[in-house]
Structure formats: C-alpha cells, structure tokens
Design a protein around this motif. Sequence first.
Motif, PDB file in Angstrom:
ATOM      1  N   HIS A  53       0.798  -1.220   0.000  1.00 55.61           N
ATOM      2  CA  HIS A  53       0.000   0.000   0.000  1.00 55.61           C
ATOM      3  C   HIS A  53       0.835   1.278   0.000  1.00 55.61           C
ATOM      4  O   HIS A  53       0.309   2.365  -0.006  1.00 55.61           O
ATOM      5  CB  HIS A  53      -1.057   0.004   1.108  1.00 55.61           C
ATOM      6  CG  HIS A  53      -0.515  -0.037   2.499  1.00 55.61           C
ATOM      7  ND1 HIS A  53      -1.312   0.088   3.597  1.00 55.61           N
ATOM      8  CD2 HIS A  53       0.733  -0.198   2.960  1.00 55.61           C
ATOM      9  CE1 HIS A  53      -0.573   0.008   4.672  1.00 55.61           C
ATOM     10  NE2 HIS A  53       0.671  -0.161   4.317  1.00 55.61           N
ATOM     11  N   LEU A  54       2.152   1.087   0.018  1.00 54.58           N
ATOM     12  CA  LEU A  54       3.036   2.245  -0.193  1.00 54.58           C
ATOM     13  C   LEU A  54       3.690   2.055  -1.555  1.00 54.58           C
ATOM     14  O   LEU A  54       3.911   0.922  -1.985  1.00 54.58           O
ATOM     15  CB  LEU A  54       4.125   2.306   0.877  1.00 54.58           C
ATOM     16  CG  LEU A  54       3.675   2.234   2.344  1.00 54.58           C
ATOM     17  CD1 LEU A  54       4.858   2.418   3.281  1.00 54.58           C
ATOM     18  CD2 LEU A  54       2.609   3.273   2.648  1.00 54.58           C
ATOM     19  N   PHE A 217       1.276   8.769   1.594  1.00 55.68           N
ATOM     20  CA  PHE A 217       2.447   8.475   2.424  1.00 55.68           C
ATOM     21  C   PHE A 217       3.616   9.359   1.989  1.00 55.68           C
ATOM     22  O   PHE A 217       4.283   9.995   2.808  1.00 55.68           O
ATOM     23  CB  PHE A 217       2.808   6.986   2.289  1.00 55.68           C
ATOM     24  CG  PHE A 217       4.076   6.608   2.978  1.00 55.68           C
ATOM     25  CD1 PHE A 217       4.100   6.381   4.351  1.00 55.68           C
ATOM     26  CD2 PHE A 217       5.269   6.477   2.263  1.00 55.68           C
ATOM     27  CE1 PHE A 217       5.279   6.037   4.990  1.00 55.68           C
ATOM     28  CE2 PHE A 217       6.447   6.128   2.894  1.00 55.68           C
ATOM     29  CZ  PHE A 217       6.448   5.905   4.262  1.00 55.68           C
ATOM     30  N   PHE A 260       0.360  10.765  11.144  1.00 54.23           N
ATOM     31  CA  PHE A 260       1.799  10.472  11.166  1.00 54.23           C
ATOM     32  C   PHE A 260       2.344  10.522  12.595  1.00 54.23           C
ATOM     33  O   PHE A 260       3.245   9.762  12.955  1.00 54.23           O
ATOM     34  CB  PHE A 260       2.563  11.387  10.206  1.00 54.23           C
ATOM     35  CG  PHE A 260       2.391  10.976   8.772  1.00 54.23           C
ATOM     36  CD1 PHE A 260       3.252  10.075   8.168  1.00 54.23           C
ATOM     37  CD2 PHE A 260       1.311  11.441   8.018  1.00 54.23           C
ATOM     38  CE1 PHE A 260       3.067   9.663   6.854  1.00 54.23           C
ATOM     39  CE2 PHE A 260       1.115  11.035   6.707  1.00 54.23           C
ATOM     40  CZ  PHE A 260       1.995  10.133   6.118  1.00 54.23           C
ATOM     41  N   LYS A 263       1.397   7.228  14.136  1.00 59.38           N
ATOM     42  CA  LYS A 263       2.278   6.156  13.641  1.00 59.38           C
ATOM     43  C   LYS A 263       3.621   6.240  14.362  1.00 59.38           C
ATOM     44  O   LYS A 263       4.176   5.233  14.801  1.00 59.38           O
ATOM     45  CB  LYS A 263       2.443   6.295  12.121  1.00 59.38           C
ATOM     46  CG  LYS A 263       3.367   5.290  11.488  1.00 59.38           C
ATOM     47  CD  LYS A 263       2.735   3.919  11.390  1.00 59.38           C
ATOM     48  CE  LYS A 263       3.729   2.895  10.858  1.00 59.38           C
ATOM     49  NZ  LYS A 263       3.349   1.525  11.102  1.00 59.38           N
ATOM     50  N   SER A 269      -0.888   2.236  12.439  1.00 56.85           N
ATOM     51  CA  SER A 269      -0.904   2.636  11.020  1.00 56.85           C
ATOM     52  C   SER A 269      -2.241   3.265  10.647  1.00 56.85           C
ATOM     53  O   SER A 269      -3.284   2.714  10.979  1.00 56.85           O
ATOM     54  CB  SER A 269      -0.726   1.417  10.122  1.00 56.85           C
ATOM     55  OG  SER A 269       0.422   0.723  10.474  1.00 56.85           O
ATOM     56  N   PRO A 270      -2.209   4.369   9.904  1.00 59.14           N
ATOM     57  CA  PRO A 270      -3.472   4.866   9.357  1.00 59.14           C
ATOM     58  C   PRO A 270      -3.965   3.899   8.285  1.00 59.14           C
ATOM     59  O   PRO A 270      -3.165   3.176   7.688  1.00 59.14           O
ATOM     60  CB  PRO A 270      -3.074   6.208   8.734  1.00 59.14           C
ATOM     61  CG  PRO A 270      -1.608   6.138   8.502  1.00 59.14           C
ATOM     62  CD  PRO A 270      -1.051   5.165   9.477  1.00 59.14           C
ATOM     63  N   LEU A 272      -5.026   3.198   4.664  1.00 57.09           N
ATOM     64  CA  LEU A 272      -4.910   3.819   3.344  1.00 57.09           C
ATOM     65  C   LEU A 272      -6.034   3.226   2.504  1.00 57.09           C
ATOM     66  O   LEU A 272      -6.009   2.044   2.162  1.00 57.09           O
ATOM     67  CB  LEU A 272      -3.517   3.539   2.761  1.00 57.09           C
ATOM     68  CG  LEU A 272      -2.389   4.205   3.553  1.00 57.09           C
ATOM     69  CD1 LEU A 272      -1.028   3.716   3.129  1.00 57.09           C
ATOM     70  CD2 LEU A 272      -2.457   5.730   3.448  1.00 57.09           C
ATOM     71  N   ARG A 358       8.308  -0.391  13.829  1.00 52.69           N
ATOM     72  CA  ARG A 358       7.017  -0.087  13.219  1.00 52.69           C
ATOM     73  C   ARG A 358       7.118   0.989  12.133  1.00 52.69           C
ATOM     74  O   ARG A 358       6.333   1.912  12.074  1.00 52.69           O
ATOM     75  CB  ARG A 358       6.020   0.271  14.317  1.00 52.69           C
ATOM     76  CG  ARG A 358       5.894  -0.885  15.289  1.00 52.69           C
ATOM     77  CD  ARG A 358       4.663  -0.826  16.111  1.00 52.69           C
ATOM     78  NE  ARG A 358       4.879  -0.110  17.348  1.00 52.69           N
ATOM     79  CZ  ARG A 358       4.090  -0.231  18.414  1.00 52.69           C
ATOM     80  NH1 ARG A 358       3.044  -1.019  18.373  1.00 52.69           N
ATOM     81  NH2 ARG A 358       4.340   0.428  19.500  1.00 52.69           N
ATOM     82  N   ARG A 359       8.135   0.823  11.275  1.00 49.14           N
ATOM     83  CA  ARG A 359       8.282   1.729  10.132  1.00 49.14           C
ATOM     84  C   ARG A 359       8.121   0.984   8.816  1.00 49.14           C
ATOM     85  O   ARG A 359       8.629   1.407   7.786  1.00 49.14           O
ATOM     86  CB  ARG A 359       9.652   2.414  10.183  1.00 49.14           C
ATOM     87  CG  ARG A 359       9.790   3.449  11.310  1.00 49.14           C
ATOM     88  CD  ARG A 359      11.218   3.948  11.435  1.00 49.14           C
ATOM     89  NE  ARG A 359      12.108   2.863  11.837  1.00 49.14           N
ATOM     90  CZ  ARG A 359      13.377   2.762  11.464  1.00 49.14           C
ATOM     91  NH1 ARG A 359      13.913   3.662  10.675  1.00 49.14           N
ATOM     92  NH2 ARG A 359      14.107   1.732  11.880  1.00 49.14           N
ATOM     93  N   GLY A 360       7.429  -0.166   8.857  1.00 48.69           N
ATOM     94  CA  GLY A 360       7.161  -0.901   7.624  1.00 48.69           C
ATOM     95  C   GLY A 360       8.427  -1.428   6.971  1.00 48.69           C
ATOM     96  O   GLY A 360       9.488  -1.545   7.609  1.00 48.69           O
TER      97      GLY A 360
HETATM   98  O1  3IO Z   1       2.089  -0.854   6.526  1.00 48.46           O
HETATM   99  C1  3IO Z   1       2.428  -0.262   7.543  1.00 48.46           C
HETATM  100  O2  3IO Z   1       1.776  -0.216   8.552  1.00 48.46           O
HETATM  101  C2  3IO Z   1       3.689   0.388   7.607  1.00 48.46           C
HETATM  102  O3  3IO Z   1       4.293   0.265   8.627  1.00 48.46           O
HETATM  103  C3  3IO Z   1       4.146   1.280   6.515  1.00 48.46           C
HETATM  104  C4  3IO Z   1       4.181   2.640   7.054  1.00 48.46           C
HETATM  105  C5  3IO Z   1       5.238   3.218   7.707  1.00 48.46           C
HETATM  106  N1  3IO Z   1       4.895   4.504   8.038  1.00 48.46           N
HETATM  107  C6  3IO Z   1       3.636   4.753   7.618  1.00 48.46           C
HETATM  108  C7  3IO Z   1       2.871   5.895   7.716  1.00 48.46           C
HETATM  109  C8  3IO Z   1       1.613   5.863   7.174  1.00 48.46           C
HETATM  110  C9  3IO Z   1       1.134   4.705   6.553  1.00 48.46           C
HETATM  111  C10 3IO Z   1       1.912   3.555   6.455  1.00 48.46           C
HETATM  112  C11 3IO Z   1       3.168   3.585   6.992  1.00 48.46           C
END
Ligand code: 3IO
Length: 391
Positions: A53-54, A217, A260, A263, A269-270, A272, A358-360
């Motif tokens: 989703h990013l 994002f 943000f 997060k 996470s928001p 999307l 938690r930064r994906g």
């Molecule tokens: O998919 C996720 O939850 C992620 O951790 C990716 C992500 C890192 N920083 C964000 C900020 C807004 C949306 C998704 C993420």
Amino acid sequence: MRVNGPIIVGAGPSGLATAGCLTKQGVPYVILERANCIASLWKKRTYNRLKLHLPKQFCQLPLLPFPDDYPKYPTKKQFIEYLELYQNHFNIKPRFNECVLSARFDEASRLWQVRTAKGGGDEAKYISRWLVVAAGENAECVIPEFDGLKDFNGTISHVSEYRTGELYSGKKVLVVGCGNSGMEICLDLCEHNAFPSMVVRDSVHILPREIFGKSTFEIGVSLMQCLPLWLADMIVLFLTWLVLGSTERLGLKRPSKGPFALKKIEGKSPVLDIGALSKIRSGDIKIVPAVKRFLEHSVEFVNGQVVPIDSVIFATGYRTNVLDWLQENDMFNNQGYAEAMQTDEKRNCGLFVVGYTRRGLSGCSLDAIKVAIDISRQWIEETGNASRTFS
Ligand SMILES: O=C(O)C(=O)Cc1c[nH]c2ccccc12
Ligand SMILES: Cc1cc2nc3c(=O)[nH]c(=O)nc-3n(C[C@H](O)[C@H](O)[C@H](O)COP(=O)(O)OP(=O)(O)OC[C@H]3O[C@@H](n4cnc5c(N)ncnc54)[C@H](O)[C@@H]3O)c2cc1C
Ligand SMILES: NC(=O)C1=CN([C@@H]2O[C@H](COP(=O)(O)OP(=O)(O)OC[C@H]3O[C@@H](n4cnc5c(N)ncnc54)[C@H](OP(=O)(O)O)[C@@H]3O)[C@@H](O)[C@H]2O)C=CC1
C-alpha cells in the motif's frame, strides 16, 4: 554448531535484507526460520487481493531494486517473486523448519546460545558471537478475549487465515478491527456478496491511498522533512478532507493525534483507503461499536444492540514473539518492540535488531543496512578477515 558470523532469526524481508547486506560485505551467517519457506507471512498468512500500500520505492530491500516492469503498487504475488529473486541473487539458504525456542547470552564465554525445535521432537543448538533478531512485528496473531466467544456457534478465524470472500457468500460476517486488514477484507467480502459489519471500537484515521495522483504516504514524508510533525499532519488531514469529505458522520471518529504522529508515537498505522470507504458510505459495510459479548448465533454490542451473525473474523492485529524466547531483552519494551530508532547493538553483547520499530518495509531495510555494517566491522576485527567494501 558454532556459527562463523551472526545467527539471524527469521527469513522474512528483514532477515533476507540483513543476509543480502552481509553477503555484500563478505560476512557469513546462518538464518534460522521456523516455516518451510522464506517470507512466510506473505506466503501463508495474507489474503489474495493484497497489494503493497506504499509505492514500491518505499518497499524494496537494499542492493536490489524491484524489476522495472513492476507497477507502482506491486501485488502480493509480485512482492513474493521479488523476495525469491532477492534470495537467489544473494544465494540465501535459510535453515527451514527451525523454530528458535530460546536465545541466551552466556556472560562467561561472551557467546550467544540459541536452541531450536526442528520438528519431530528434535532440537538443535547454535553458538555465535552475534545474534540478529528479525522474527517480525507480526510474528503471532492476536485474538482478544471476549465474553461468550466459546459459546458462539458460527465460524471464528483470524484475518491471517482469510484468502478470499468466496466462502462467505450470503453470510453475515462480523469483522472485529478496522485497521488496513479489517477494512480491506470488508471490501473483499462485499465483492463476494457477503454482508460485513466492522467493529470500530474507538477511532481510526482513514486516508486516501493517493491525493491528486500522489501517494499520501509520500506527501506526508516530504512534508515531515521540512515542517514540524503536527503541521505535516494538519496539511495531510486537510488534503484528506478535500478528497474524502468528513468521515466522522459515518462512525469513523478520528484520533486526537494526527496520522503520522500516531504512527510515530504509538506505531498505529493509518488506513490507506482503496475502496472500503465508499462501501461504508453506501451501507454495504456497516459500522458497529465495541463488542460486549458473543451469544450462540449473534453478537451484543456495547450500545445494547444484538445482531445475528454467521461468522466472525478477527482483524485485531499481531504481536511480536521476542519476549517469549529472547532472554536478553533490554532492547525491547514490554510489548516486544524496539524503542524508536534504538537499533544500535546492545553494547558488547552482539545483539542486533531488524524490523521492530514499526516503520514498515523501509524500516526493515534501513535497519538491515546499519546492522550489517556494524556486524561486519566487528567480524573483521575479531576474525582478522578482510571485508568487501559496501557500496
Ligand atoms: O504498513 C504499515 O503499517 C507500515 O508500517 C508502513 C508505514 C510506515 N509509516 C507509515 C505511515 C503511514 C502509513 C503507512 C506507513
Ligand atoms: C498484511 C500485511 C501487509 C503489509 N503491507 C505492508 C506494506 O505494503 N508496506 C510496508 O512497508 N509494510 C507492510 N507490512 C508490514 C510488515 O511488517 C512487513 O511487510 C514485513 O513483512 C516485515 O518483515 P519482517 O521480516 O520483519 O517480518 P516477517 O515478514 O513477519 O518475517 C519474520 C520471519 O521470522 C520467522 N519467525 C518468527 N518467529 C520465529 C522463531 N521463533 N524462530 C524462527 N523463525 C521465526 C517467521 O516465520 C517469519 O518468516 C504489512 C504487514 C502485513 C501483516
Ligand atoms: N499493504 C496493505 O495494504 C496492508 C498493510 N497492512 C499492515 O499490516 C499491519 C497489521 O495490520 P492489521 O492486521 O490491520 O492490524 P492493526 O494492528 O493495524 O489493527 C488492529 C485493529 O484491531 C482493533 N482491535 C484490537 N483489539 C480490539 C478489540 N478488543 N475490539 C475491537 N477492535 C480491536 C484495533 O483497534 P484500536 O485502534 O482501537 O486498537 C485496530 O483497528 C499494519 O502495519 C498494516 O498497515 C495490513 C493489511 C493490508
């Protein structure tokens, strides 16, 4: 078995990225993976319609970009193929079906002692100077306790078991949880002629995946580089309002912190949005409040309403499992996450962490690069081997 180089726990994106970077440095390693394949989260515990989703540039691992012909938001299948490509490119050969049961640092020898279960009751032991924890933030599924759940007569599952809505056609389904998983499977359920109700127990940030053709994002990240977090959040929320209008009257109250900030501070996470919101607007996805208790064929909500349901799917998230097996856990908080940005080695004990802030996927990659550099420095010092240079 004495390992020359680090032991890496987990062969998901974090473990693979670490292995790729170590290979580039000429440092050997052993990866221990409990599943029988790489990227088991993506292969075995995600629904079929999942896409990143990013945008892809935020999701690729170090040193090997996605193939040029990949779309902006690769599908789960494409992401898995990319991870397999990565594995082959760096000739990564994890030891599969080895679940780490315990890892302890022996002060006397200053070595890590790692014990694994190999299936069939067999155990193995590995010893190394370095341990890389890369077992994932989503290692275990979370299903909270609810009154009456054991008496509920319909089907009960976690979203990690969900593949498509086909099985639910014509059924009344309660989806507990309104994160990215809950929202997207509600959309999928609608598209398979099921009748989903989604629990929003408190508040949620729902953002469009893109605003005027640009990833939300990416907009947020660019704004945060030049503005304070609160202002970046206000601008993102204003742009979101222009695109989506007000969502509060649909039962989707926004948290008091911006998306943000939330997060960053709480790791939440928001959402999307990729279509669920319009199904909420049309009433195809019903929003319901917190669950009070389950009855035999229905659910009672905190507002006293009782609604019949056939199935319940828990999209209530995941947890890490490090606290279950890592004896030395000064680097983790009591939830099993690494405190933001503290991925530095626990001084002198050779403990490293990849993918717990938690930064994906971009967090996994950044941690892996840093950890591989630190380990290779120490490995060269301690073994007298020369390294290849990192580029
Ligand atoms: O998919 C996720 O939850 C992620 O951790 C990716 C992500 C890192 N920083 C964000 C900020 C807004 C949306 C998704 C993420
Ligand atoms: C449905 C879903 C979609 C996502 N989409 C995105 C996205 O689009 N963009 C983004 O940036 N992030 C996304 N994420 C975040 C996600 O955390 C990362 O995509 C990524 O998978 C994290 O990689 P990892 O290697 O740290 O963890 P994992 O992928 O979970 O890999 C960890 C590995 O460790 C193994 N393991 C666990 N415990 C042990 C043990 N005790 N012994 C041995 N092995 C063990 C597991 O079997 C697993 O294979 C998503 C997450 C989910 C759940
Ligand atoms: N690439 C993609 O498109 C996707 C990415 N993801 C990512 O995967 C990760 C996991 O996402 P997800 O599986 O949605 O999990 P999350 O942890 O993000 O969401 C869990 C949800 O469950 C709710 N919840 C928890 N306990 C209860 C309870 N007792 N009663 C009611 N609701 C409850 C939470 O509500 P509350 O906020 O009130 O605690 C929250 O809405 C996230 O990083 C997400 O961004 C997931 C799916 C798709």
